[in-house]
Design an enzyme around this catalytic site. Structure first.
Site, short mmCIF file in Angstrom:
data_model
loop_
_atom_site.label_atom_id
_atom_site.label_comp_id
_atom_site.label_asym_id
_atom_site.label_seq_id
_atom_site.Cartn_x
_atom_site.Cartn_y
_atom_site.Cartn_z
N ASP A 11 -6.86 4.24 -4.51
CA ASP A 11 -7.55 4.04 -3.23
C ASP A 11 -8.26 5.38 -2.98
O ASP A 11 -8.48 6.16 -3.92
CB ASP A 11 -6.54 3.67 -2.12
CG ASP A 11 -7.22 3.16 -0.85
OD1 ASP A 11 -7.69 2.03 -0.83
OD2 ASP A 11 -7.30 3.94 0.14
N LYS B 185 0.88 -1.19 0.00
CA LYS B 185 0.00 0.00 0.00
C LYS B 185 0.90 1.23 0.00
O LYS B 185 2.02 1.17 0.49
CB LYS B 185 -0.87 0.01 1.26
CG LYS B 185 -2.16 0.77 1.09
CD LYS B 185 -3.24 -0.11 0.51
CE LYS B 185 -4.48 0.66 0.15
NZ LYS B 185 -5.59 -0.23 -0.21
#
Ligand code: 2IT
Length: 449
Positions: free
Chosen positions: A168, A128
């Site tokens: 995201d 991430k």
């Protein structure tokens, strides 16, 4: 040492190392409290310190992102990529652009992503990244320059077989386009190094819809197993972004009634329920005009706007939190339960607080954790990588069929794991154990690296 004491010692170690990283602690705890039965059944995991290794990211990269605004003023932001676990495939996971982004946020998300990606059955590790940068209030040119500045450092750490970022919160198709353009410019390579790309340059059909559609496929599987379906059930959603809107769209398709949504202006209660026409209006309002739900109640005057409120006070059978972490706390859970809610299915990452999860478990309602229920997004990213590798584009129907199968597979993996190691209907334990096992076995096979 008992297994419980061992898990507690791992948790204590995580807190001691990084005392300020509360979101990361929460994500780790949510997994560790469910692992006892599999560690008891398979001593090799403890003997080989698999859990200790899994809670430590393989690599954390932070970097300076200098950029110039439209007035010529220089700003410095911070960029991150957390390469959490590559046991079962290249690091894979989104980039978040939001002013609240800190290392703890991205470690929690990267940790979750490792389990989620494992559950999809596709060969993807967990990662991430992102930045403490908000695209809201920035001009188009500023957003482009920021993406270019961010990629000018990130490019050296990623690659189609190394680490494949995606979007995201705060980072969508527009930003992926700019990031891809800069990667190609610097490296002179046209490869599937990012997912969520535009359809003209290697993107996959259904990627935009995939997280929301997948959430509903998962919820429908939970109902089906209990001889029921979502047809005719009243549903509420929090959030009105990409995940929220496509959750609503698929719910409608399956005959459910969606009466609530929310954004940061507040919640909307539309007792008559959304229709295909209302969803088309919302898509235009939110995706094209970047508008707020306050506009919706001006057009559909039968609906009520609840300023500053979340959706949780609206009576429903099923609730779908699709916004962000800890958006549904213990009090919200009590309110949902009081109003008769029977199913909570997470479209966001860790939206339910630990107190909320406990309340759902005690009330014995169906609760699906995000790492299982929202895996459709990254699963479709995996399908985008496949299409890029074979240099083909599949049709909508082909991608949707794959997505549906993957969500059914995730559901049955959770069910098999809770049947073997836990109690009936414990999807949290099921998801954690099923996700853990594949990564743990790959790590064991690959030795101490
Ligand atoms: O939370 C998630 O699963 C995502 N943001 C999607 C990640 C991806 O690589 O598609």
């Amino acid at each position: 040492m008992s297994t419980k004491a061992y898990l507690q010692s791992v948790m204590d170690g995580v807190k001691k190392k990084d005392p300020a990283e509360q979101l990361f602690h929460q994500a780790v705890e949510e997994v560790l409290i469910t692992l006892e039965p599999i560690l008891d059944a398979q001593p090799k995991y403890m003997q080989n310190a698999i859990v200790e290794r899994m809670v430590e990211p393989e690599r954390v990269i932070t970097f300076r992102v200098p950029w110039t605004d439209d007035k010529g003023q220089i700003h410095i932001n911070r960029g991150y990529r957390v390469q959490f676990n590559s046991a079962i495939g290249p690091y894979k996971g989104g980039l978040r652009f939001h002013e609240t982004v800190a290392l703890s946020t991205l470690k929690f998300l990267g940790f979750e992503q490792t389990f989620k990606n494992s559950l999809t059955g596709l060969p993807m590790g967990g990662g991430k990244g992102g930045s403490d940068f908000d695209t809201r209030g920035k001009s188009e040119a500023e957003v482009m320059r920021y993406c270019q500045a961010f990629m000018t450092e990130l490019y050296r750490h990623i690659g189609e077989n190394t680490d494949v970022p995606a979007g995201d919160l705060g980072l969508g198709g527009r930003e992926i386009g700019y990031l891809f353009g800069q990667y190609k410019k610097i490296t002179n390579r046209y490869v599937g190094v990012l997912t969520g790309k535009g359809l003209e340059f290697g993107g996959s059909l259904i990627r935009t819809e995939a997280t929301g559609y997948g959430v509903v496929y998962f919820a429908e599987e939970m109902m089906k197993l209990r001889g029921d379906s979502l047809k005719g059930k009243t549903c509420i959603i929090s959030g009105a972004g990409n995940v929220g809107i496509h959750t609503a769209e698929k719910l409608l398709e399956l005959g459910a009634k969606v009466v609530g949504m929310s954004d940061y202006s507040g919640a909307v209660y539309d007792e008559e329920g959304l229709t295909t026409e209302k969803i088309a209006y919302l898509k235009d309002l939110i995706f094209n005009k970047r508008g707020l739900l306050t506009e919706y109640v001006k057009k559909y005057t039968g609906a009520k706007h609840l300023p500053g409120k979340k959706s949780w006070s609206i009576p429903c059978y099923a609730a779908f939190p699709t916004s962000r972490e800890n958006e549904l706390d213990g009090n919200d859970a009590k309110e949902l339960l009081k109003n008769g809610c029977k199913l909570v299915c997470e479209g966001a990452n860790m939206p339910c607080s630990p107190e909320a999860i406990t309340a759902f478990q005690q009330a014995k309602i169906l609760y699906a954790p995000g790492k299982a229920a929202n895996a459709g997004g990254v699963a479709c990213s995996g399908l985008e990588m496949t299409q890029n590798s074979i240099r083909l584009s599949w049709t909508r129907e082909e991608v949707d069929a794959h997505l549906h199968k993957i969500m059914q597979h995730i559901h049955s993996s959770c069910v098999n794991a809770y049947k073997e190691f836990g109690t009936d209907g414990d999807y949290l334990l099921g998801a954690n154990i099923a996700g853990f096992k594949k990564v743990a076995d790959a790590m064991l096979a690959q030795g101490i690296v």
